[in-house]
Design an enzyme around this catalytic site. Structure first.
Site, PDB file in Angstrom:
ATOM      1  N   ARG A 193      -6.140  -5.770  -0.288  1.00 46.19           N
ATOM      2  CA  ARG A 193      -7.590  -5.631  -0.144  1.00 46.19           C
ATOM      3  C   ARG A 193      -8.030  -4.173  -0.114  1.00 46.19           C
ATOM      4  O   ARG A 193      -7.541  -3.375   0.668  1.00 46.19           O
ATOM      5  CB  ARG A 193      -8.027  -6.342   1.140  1.00 46.19           C
ATOM      6  CG  ARG A 193      -9.523  -6.325   1.393  1.00 46.19           C
ATOM      7  CD  ARG A 193     -10.289  -7.135   0.360  1.00 46.19           C
ATOM      8  NE  ARG A 193      -9.947  -8.531   0.394  1.00 46.19           N
ATOM      9  CZ  ARG A 193     -10.522  -9.449  -0.381  1.00 46.19           C
ATOM     10  NH1 ARG A 193     -11.439  -9.098  -1.256  1.00 46.19           N
ATOM     11  NH2 ARG A 193     -10.151 -10.711  -0.304  1.00 46.19           N
ATOM     12  N   ARG A 239       0.865  -1.182   0.000  1.00 43.37           N
ATOM     13  CA  ARG A 239       0.000   0.000   0.000  1.00 43.37           C
ATOM     14  C   ARG A 239       0.899   1.228   0.000  1.00 43.37           C
ATOM     15  O   ARG A 239       1.995   1.205   0.557  1.00 43.37           O
ATOM     16  CB  ARG A 239      -0.902   0.061   1.235  1.00 43.37           C
ATOM     17  CG  ARG A 239      -1.837  -1.118   1.408  1.00 43.37           C
ATOM     18  CD  ARG A 239      -2.787  -0.867   2.568  1.00 43.37           C
ATOM     19  NE  ARG A 239      -3.444  -2.080   3.011  1.00 43.37           N
ATOM     20  CZ  ARG A 239      -4.561  -2.574   2.493  1.00 43.37           C
ATOM     21  NH1 ARG A 239      -5.126  -1.943   1.482  1.00 43.37           N
ATOM     22  NH2 ARG A 239      -5.100  -3.689   2.965  1.00 43.37           N
ATOM     23  N   HIS A 243       3.205  -8.946   1.490  1.00 37.87           N
ATOM     24  CA  HIS A 243       2.900  -7.848   2.407  1.00 37.87           C
ATOM     25  C   HIS A 243       4.164  -7.178   2.934  1.00 37.87           C
ATOM     26  O   HIS A 243       4.132  -6.031   3.374  1.00 37.87           O
ATOM     27  CB  HIS A 243       2.076  -8.380   3.585  1.00 37.87           C
ATOM     28  CG  HIS A 243       1.368  -7.317   4.370  1.00 37.87           C
ATOM     29  ND1 HIS A 243       2.001  -6.538   5.297  1.00 37.87           N
ATOM     30  CD2 HIS A 243       0.087  -6.889   4.342  1.00 37.87           C
ATOM     31  CE1 HIS A 243       1.150  -5.680   5.827  1.00 37.87           C
ATOM     32  NE2 HIS A 243      -0.031  -5.879   5.271  1.00 37.87           N
TER      33      HIS A 243
END
Length: 405
Positions: free
Chosen positions: A354, A324, A384
């Site tokens: 997500r 992100r 991640h």
């Protein structure tokens, strides 16, 4: 709800009675979730109306009910409605010639029951509360606001001239975000995620939040048209879509906010200027590993400088994972700049992050357009971790430098 309840809804539709725990079938879990969430919603409304709003009012920040306004204030709001809101509204009626309209995920809507005195017929109409208008309409007194949906409800006679307005209440739907995915059979991971985003937009509704005063007639219409069970409907006392209150945090009231936090710069990085002398960063790292703890240690003075140091003429390649990132990410800018300088830049962008899938696809395409080599994640896995690798040419050969987060 979008992910967990959505997954249970998919299992229920597929007829899966038991997956892991004996007796915990999807329908049982959904009933327990509804039973647990209802008191949470009541506590949330009590906290808002009995604690937060009164304490804000002590500092002259008020969300007023339309009925509390003076005649002059209502007149000014009607003028605002006619000028700024009315032209962009699109009422969608439900009748034999007009099917129930599509309602976008998490959008705020008005459900309206109308009666036509000429034909003696009644209609259900949906009007979307426009997301491109301020939710909190300012009044002439600073920091006094009224909810946009209340302005709309009390001026519906302008939108439905000649019609009798029986009832008007806000509601919001939540759609399933747990769309079925088969990565093993996908020929193109990016295309699969893009298709998933399109499917998610029209996925089944898993929750309906309504004004607790909504009449049973309107509830029955919504429940039937949206194919919902009684446990999927959550009556709310007062305002819906409370995340819009985040906008009030931007008010210029510093004494009501947390004190600004100034992160510390690691001692070894103090006074470092990677833009003027990017090679100095690698000289420091070469002396020994460096451990930083965000947000207590400065991100800009450590991690960000590691990527910016890739501007060093001796750096030949930089490899990076992205899960992100922010809208104005300095990391993205540094990677693009490095590629434009002719360095080998490889980036693994996790397009399965997500609810950030669309943003990450956009970042990935931007990086590709700048000449970066982009991979779109790994089939069956979600990346991640935050990892960077810089390859630098030094006197004794090529040396790797790592950032591991």
């Amino acid at each position: 709800f979008r992910k967990r309840v959505g997954g249970l809804k998919r299992q229920q539709a597929a007829g899966l009675a038991n997956l892991t725990l004996q007796g915990w079938a999807p329908d049982v879990q959904l009933q327990l979730i509804a039973r647990a969430v209802q008191p949470m919603l009541r506590a949330q409304s009590s906290c808002l109306y009995e604690d937060i709003l009164p304490r804000l009012a002590e500092h002259n920040i008020r969300i007023l009910d339309y009925n509390e306004l003076t005649t002059e204030q209502k007149q000014r709001l009607q003028e605002y409605y006619e000028r700024e809101v009315y032209p962009i509204l699109t009422p969608l009626a439900v009748d034999p010639g007009h099917p129930f309209p599509f309602i976008s995920d998490l959008s705020l809507s008005l459900g309206i029951l109308l009666h036509d005195p000429n034909s003696d017929e009644s209609y259900f109409v949906r009007v979307k509360v426009p997301p491109n208008r301020p939710r909190w309409v300012p009044l002439e007194t600073p920091y006094h606001f009224v909810p946009l949906e209340q302005v709309m409800i009390h001026n519906l006679d302008i939108l439905f001239r000649g019609m009798e307005i029986i009832a008007a209440h806000p509601f919001r739907v939540t759609r399933n975000a747990d769309v079925e995915r088969n990565e093993e059979e996908a020929e193109d991971l990016l295309a699969m995620i893009s298709e998933e985003l399109r499917e998610r937009r029209v996925a089944p509704v898993v929750r309906l939040e309504v004004d607790e005063a909504m009449p049973e007639t309107m509830l029955t219409i919504l429940r039937s048209e949206l194919n919902l069970e009684p446990n999927d409907i959550y009556p709310i006392r007062g305002l819906l879509r409370l995340d819009d209150f985040f906008g009030l945090a931007d008010l210029n009231m510093p004494h009501l906010k947390y004190e600004p936090w100034t992160p510390a710069t690691p001692l070894r990085l103090g006074g470092l200027d990677t833009k003027a002398r990017p090679g100095d960063f690698f000289n420091i790292i070469r002396q020994g590993d460096l451990l930083v703890h965000h947000p207590y240690h400065s991100f800009a003075a450590s991690t960000q400088q590691f990527v910016e140091a890739a501007a060093d003429p001796r750096v030949l390649a930089i490899k990076q994972t992205l899960y992100r990132t922010s809208a104005n990410s300095p990391i993205i800018k540094s990677l693009i700049h490095a590629a434009e300088q002719g360095k080998q830049v490889a980036v693994l962008v996790e397009v399965k992050a997500r609810f950030d899938e669309a943003a990450n696809i956009a970042w990935a395409r931007m990086l590709e357009n700048a000449g970066c080599h982009v991979a779109y994640g790994l089939v069956g896995l979600k990346t991640h971790t935050k990892v960077s690798l810089v390859i630098r040419e030094e006197e004794d050969g090529l040396r790797p430098y790592y950032h591991i987060g």
